[in-house]
Structure formats: C-alpha cells, structure tokens
Design an enzyme around this catalytic site. Structure first.
Site, mmCIF file in Angstrom:
data_model
loop_
_atom_site.group_PDB
_atom_site.id
_atom_site.type_symbol
_atom_site.label_atom_id
_atom_site.label_comp_id
_atom_site.label_asym_id
_atom_site.label_seq_id
_atom_site.Cartn_x
_atom_site.Cartn_y
_atom_site.Cartn_z
ATOM 1 N N GLY A 241 0.779 -1.043 0.061
ATOM 2 C CA GLY A 241 -0.094 0.148 -0.228
ATOM 3 C C GLY A 241 0.892 1.179 -0.003
ATOM 4 O O GLY A 241 0.345 2.280 -0.125
ATOM 5 N N ARG B 189 6.030 -10.167 -7.769
ATOM 6 C CA ARG B 189 6.129 -9.140 -8.695
ATOM 7 C C ARG B 189 5.170 -7.968 -8.564
ATOM 8 O O ARG B 189 4.115 -8.392 -7.819
ATOM 9 C CB ARG B 189 6.035 -9.542 -10.159
ATOM 10 C CG ARG B 189 7.278 -10.440 -10.574
ATOM 11 C CD ARG B 189 7.196 -10.605 -11.922
ATOM 12 N NE ARG B 189 8.219 -11.863 -12.350
ATOM 13 C CZ ARG B 189 9.649 -11.504 -12.804
ATOM 14 N NH1 ARG B 189 9.970 -10.268 -12.610
ATOM 15 N NH2 ARG B 189 10.414 -12.209 -13.269
ATOM 16 N N ALA B 190 5.498 -6.915 -9.132
ATOM 17 C CA ALA B 190 4.393 -5.813 -8.827
ATOM 18 C C ALA B 190 2.907 -6.057 -9.360
ATOM 19 O O ALA B 190 2.770 -6.967 -10.362
ATOM 20 C CB ALA B 190 4.509 -4.539 -9.446
ATOM 21 N N THR C 232 0.016 -3.646 -8.161
ATOM 22 C CA THR C 232 -0.714 -2.462 -8.550
ATOM 23 C C THR C 232 0.345 -1.326 -8.295
ATOM 24 O O THR C 232 0.025 -0.304 -8.670
ATOM 25 C CB THR C 232 -1.705 -2.070 -7.631
ATOM 26 O OG1 THR C 232 -1.431 -2.340 -6.080
ATOM 27 C CG2 THR C 232 -2.866 -3.113 -7.565
ATOM 28 N N SER C 233 1.653 -1.701 -8.016
ATOM 29 C CA SER C 233 2.587 -0.646 -7.514
ATOM 30 C C SER C 233 3.607 -0.624 -8.786
ATOM 31 O O SER C 233 3.549 -1.501 -9.560
ATOM 32 C CB SER C 233 3.548 -1.448 -6.238
ATOM 33 O OG SER C 233 4.159 -2.710 -6.601
ATOM 34 N N THR D 121 9.505 -6.409 -5.263
ATOM 35 C CA THR D 121 10.962 -6.798 -5.006
ATOM 36 C C THR D 121 11.702 -7.573 -5.832
ATOM 37 O O THR D 121 12.927 -7.513 -6.476
ATOM 38 C CB THR D 121 10.788 -7.498 -3.451
ATOM 39 O OG1 THR D 121 10.414 -6.421 -2.504
ATOM 40 C CG2 THR D 121 12.327 -7.733 -3.274
ATOM 41 N N ASP E 90 -9.649 -7.180 -1.080
ATOM 42 C CA ASP E 90 -8.492 -7.439 -0.295
ATOM 43 C C ASP E 90 -8.975 -7.871 1.026
ATOM 44 O O ASP E 90 -8.651 -6.931 2.031
ATOM 45 C CB ASP E 90 -7.122 -6.367 -0.419
ATOM 46 C CG ASP E 90 -5.823 -7.131 0.075
ATOM 47 O OD1 ASP E 90 -5.793 -8.078 0.343
ATOM 48 O OD2 ASP E 90 -5.104 -6.062 0.416
ATOM 49 N N SER F 52 -3.061 -15.648 3.125
ATOM 50 C CA SER F 52 -1.947 -15.366 1.901
ATOM 51 C C SER F 52 -0.564 -15.355 2.619
ATOM 52 O O SER F 52 0.430 -16.059 1.939
ATOM 53 C CB SER F 52 -2.559 -14.390 0.955
ATOM 54 O OG SER F 52 -1.516 -14.059 0.103
ATOM 55 N N LYS G 154 -3.253 0.623 3.125
ATOM 56 C CA LYS G 154 -4.165 -0.243 3.354
ATOM 57 C C LYS G 154 -4.697 0.001 4.767
ATOM 58 O O LYS G 154 -5.904 -0.262 4.909
ATOM 59 C CB LYS G 154 -3.466 -1.457 3.068
ATOM 60 C CG LYS G 154 -3.195 -2.146 1.722
ATOM 61 C CD LYS G 154 -2.872 -3.464 1.606
ATOM 62 C CE LYS G 154 -2.560 -3.829 0.240
ATOM 63 N NZ LYS G 154 -2.177 -5.109 0.116
#
Length: 498
Positions: free
Chosen positions: A171, A198-199, A201-202, A206, A259, A267, A291
């Site tokens: 977030g 992997r991304a 929404t960002s 990493t 979410d 998760s 978030k």
C-alpha cells in the site's frame, strides 16, 4: 456422444475449457458453464463448456479444445473423443454454504482449496468464494484452516530452523526495504530464504527490482543451493508452486480491488510457512493512503497475526510503520535499485527514510533471533551496514543468483523525462502513494524497468513555486505523455502544498 477434435492452440489460462456447437450441446442437455467428461482411450479430462451458435467456428459434430485439455488427453486434430455430462464438484455447494453465512469445516476448506489448485473450479466459482469471504469474514479457525490448506496443496522448501522472513502488507510506493534488510541479517548469521512477488498495483515489486541486476527465477533445488552458500536468497516466488491457490485468488481479487483481511492473513502466512519460516517480521504501514488508515485497524491485524502464529508455531514480530507517504526517492525497478545501492554503499545521496526504516526492521529481526538483547538490534544492524559488510553479503547473494552488483550510476534510466514543479510556495503536507503508483504505471512500470518517478522533495519539506518536485521517466514518448496528462490533472492531490 462422440465428437471430432478441433485444436484451438490457445490456452485458457488455467481452467480446462471446451467449446461445443449449440445443437450438440442441446442434444447432451449441456449449458454454458456446465462440466463435461472427455475421454480418449484411457485418458480423461473434465472441462467447463462454452456454447457456440456459429456453425462456421465450431460445426456440429466437432468440439474445440483449449491447450489444457489437448495436453491432458494427448489428442490431436481429427481424433474422436467421447463426451458425457459431469456433475459439479462438491466444493461448489460448500462455496454456496459460505455465501449463506455458514462457518466451513477444516475438511470443507481443504476441499475448496484443493479444487482451486487442481483447476476443478471456474474463475466465476472461485470469485464467489472470494466474495463470500469478503462479505462474511472468516472465523479464526477458518483462517487457520485456509492457511494450512494453501500450504499443503503446494510445494514446500525445507530448511533447518530457525528460519527468518519478512513481509510488508503493501500500500506504500517504494518502501524497498527487503534488499537492504536481507543482507544485513544474513551477514549476522540468520537464514532468510526470501521469496518475493512481482508488482500487482505498485510501480515495482521486490522481484522486479532485484531482476534489474540478477536472475530471480529458480527451482526449489536451486533456491536451497543459493541459501546454503549465502544464508539467504532474493528470488521470485512465481517459479515455485508455493501456496498456488493463493496466486489464483490474488489474480481474481485484483480487478475489483478486493483485499479481505482474512485472505490477506492466510495468503501471507501460507507463503512464509511454505519456506519453513519460524520467525517472521511483518511491516504494517499505517496512515492516509495506505491499506491501514487507522491505528485501531492496524493493531487488530497485528493481534490476528500473533494469534494465528501461535496456532501454527510461528513467532511473529509486528512493526507498525508510517504509511502516510511513499518511502524512498525512486519508484520503479531501476530507480528503486538505485536507492538500494546508495544505502548499501553508504552514499551521501541515500534516501534517509528508507535507510532508517530498513535498519529498524533489521534490528527487530536481530532481536527476534536473540543475537542481541531487546533494544540493541538497531545498533548492530547499523554497524553491519556502515562497515560495508551488508554490501559484501548483498554482492555474495546476487552473484550466487548469477548476477552482478553494478555501480549505481551504471543503471540507466529511460530516455524520455518530464520535471513536475511546485505549483506554489509552501510546505509539503501530503504525498499520495496510490496516485504516485498510477502515474508510474501509465509511464510503463513495472514492465519498463527504467521508467518511474524520482522524488526530489518529501513531506514536511519547504518548496518554492517552480522548484522541482519530481522527475517522471518513460522509454515511450506516448506513455510519458499519458502519465504527464494524469499528473497535470491530479498534481494538486498527488503532492499537497500548503
């Protein structure tokens, strides 16, 4: 019913799918979304059907199969296959039970998760399960059951305890702490097999950031070898089947931005449990735009992590951090790796907010390990970083993964750029992480690793009208124009100056 195969040579993505002609479906009394059993000799597959009214696309007497079915049956065009109706999995009724507000048993949740992994449920059926868990939050025991089921239906990587891991619930743009924390704690002797995403929404995940300088895709045996050599790894979790049901759930949650807290807990913990983690540091950013916008909600989530951890024999340390603004200077894979290298090399141009947060996280992990007493972890983490030992360990990890640590200036940015300047004189009171991420993605992130935003100013800094606030980068002139248009429309909300 016998039908002739048409090979579509197209993948459905996961769930096996077959397309029948409308008249054949009517004879079978099959409808859109029903399941059919398909046999070729001793081989059998179950597929969800679509019905096609166009005889030119799927003529009567033929059936069009997607790659998943073709592969399972080992059939080829013009083969004849036997078709019959198949009943729905029992898990469909269990999902309906949850929609009605009932509490599911351990075995029922295990069945649903197993059917998700084995592609027995359609995307719409899985989406109903996601919706049910969102509208009717899971109980504590249901979350524990879901977590266990996710772990047990995927691969696991065994390491000798204690095993450490970190995770941020997300977030916040930037916030690339993992590549800094991992080498610090690994240098201190902690085992930390870090698998990252992997991304979604960002601007970058990493794994996207590490991939700028090293491969991140490895199998289980390769990951174990890297960790054996270095005590750590920085790899993508997508190439190993760790909690695979979670990956499918996340993919279907994304379009609606769902979410749910119960699924977030399952998760995160399932992924960590799959790599044998016994000690986990969770970063929960709190503040406007994150978030967790309220401290009350963040503290409630903290208690849930700790409670579930006790049930699964995992020790959790929870850090409530500032999530009211982006962390670091760069947002986008190359820009974020530049920040990481500046911190690890103790550069005078390093982003101090990202450095301090990383040291605090590393210090907490060192205290969890009992390497130092409570309150002394930060000092040890700082010594490891300032001495250059963290960079040495980072280089060792990257080289074990087949990469090379470059000089920061060797990482080139996209050739097209735009400087967004302060629209008035004053003090920056807010920077919106969500809008920063939207602008970056319009510019081409995460696929364009050299795209993104570099922030020149941060919250609480004073600015003069016309002074640069951020530089936007893109490898595409068209994408840059789209990002600039959005930035001009929302610039007052993206960086608030008063």
């Amino acid at each position: 019913m016998k039908l002739k195969v048409i090979d579509l040579d197209i993948s459905s993505g996961s769930t096996p799918v077959a397309i029948m002609n409308e008249s054949d479906a009517r004879k079978l009394d099959a409808h859109f979304g029903d399941r059919i059993s398909i046999r070729k000799g001793q081989k059998r597959a179950v597929a969800i059907i679509d019905v096609c009214p166009n005889k030119r696309i799927v003529p009567s007497g033929k059936i069009a199969l997607f790659k998943e079915v073709i592969s399972k049956l080992k059939c080829k065009p013009s083969d004849y296959i036997e078709i019959s109706l198949e009943k729905k999995p029992d898990s469909v009724m269990m999902i309906k039970k949850k929609l009605d507000g009932a509490v599911l048993s351990d075995s029922e949740i295990r069945q649903i998760v197993s059917d998700i992994v084995e592609n027995k449920l359609s995307d719409s059926e899985i989406s109903y399960f996601i919706g049910a868990c969102y509208i009717k939050p899971l109980t504590f025991q249901e979350i524990v059951s879901l977590t266990k089921a996710m772990v047990e239906t995927g691969d696991t990587i065994a390491f000798e305890p204690p095993v450490f891991d970190i995770h941020c619930i997300g977030g916040v743009a930037g916030n690339r702490t993992t590549p800094i924390v991992v080498p610090i704690v690994a240098e201190a002797g902690l085992v930390i097999p870090k698998t990252s995403s992997r991304a979604i929404t960002s601007p970058a995940g990493t794994a996207d950031t590490i991939e700028v300088i090293a491969p991140v895709s490895f199998g289980i045996s390769e990951i174990k070898e890297i960790v054996k050599k270095t005590g750590a790894c920085l790899v993508w979790g997508g190439d190993v089947s760790l909690a695979p049901a979670d990956d499918k759930i996340i993919r279907l949650e994304y379009p609606l931005g769902i979410d749910s807290q119960s699924q977030l807990l399952a998760s995160i913990i399932a992924k960590k449990k799959s790599v044998s983690a016994t000690h986990i540091l969770i970063d929960i950013p709190v503040g406007k735009g994150s978030k967790m916008e309220s401290m009350g909600k963040a503290k409630a989530l903290r208690e849930q992590f700790i409670k579930i951890g006790k049930a699964l024999n995992i020790n959790f340390e929870i850090m409530l951090s500032d999530g009211s603004q982006p962390i670091g200077n760069g947002f986008g894979a190359v820009l974020e790796m530049r920040d990481v290298l500046r911190i690890l090399s103790n550069s005078t141009s390093q982003p101090t907010d990202l450095r301090e947060k990383s040291l605090k996280m590393a210090g907490l992990m060192l205290e969890m390990s009992k390497k130092v007493k409570r309150g002394q972890g930060y000092a040890l983490a700082k010594e490891i970083l300032q001495s250059g030992r963290a960079m040495q360990k980072f280089r060792q990890i990257i080289e074990a993964q087949g990469g090379k640590v470059p000089k920061e200036e060797e990482l080139k940015l996209s050739k097209f750029s735009y400087i967004f300047c302060a629209y008035n004189t004053g003090r920056i009171v807010h920077i919106d992480s969500a809008l920063i991420s939207q602008i970056c993605r319009l510019a081409g992130t995460p696929r364009d690793k050299a795209a993104g935003i570099y922030m020149h100013k941060h919250v609480d800094e004073s600015v003069n009208v016309g002074e640069p606030l951020m530089t936007l980068y893109s490898s595409s002139r068209e994408k840059l124009s789209e990002a600039i248009e959005l930035l001009k429309n929302v610039g007052f909300s993206t960086v608030v100056i008063k």
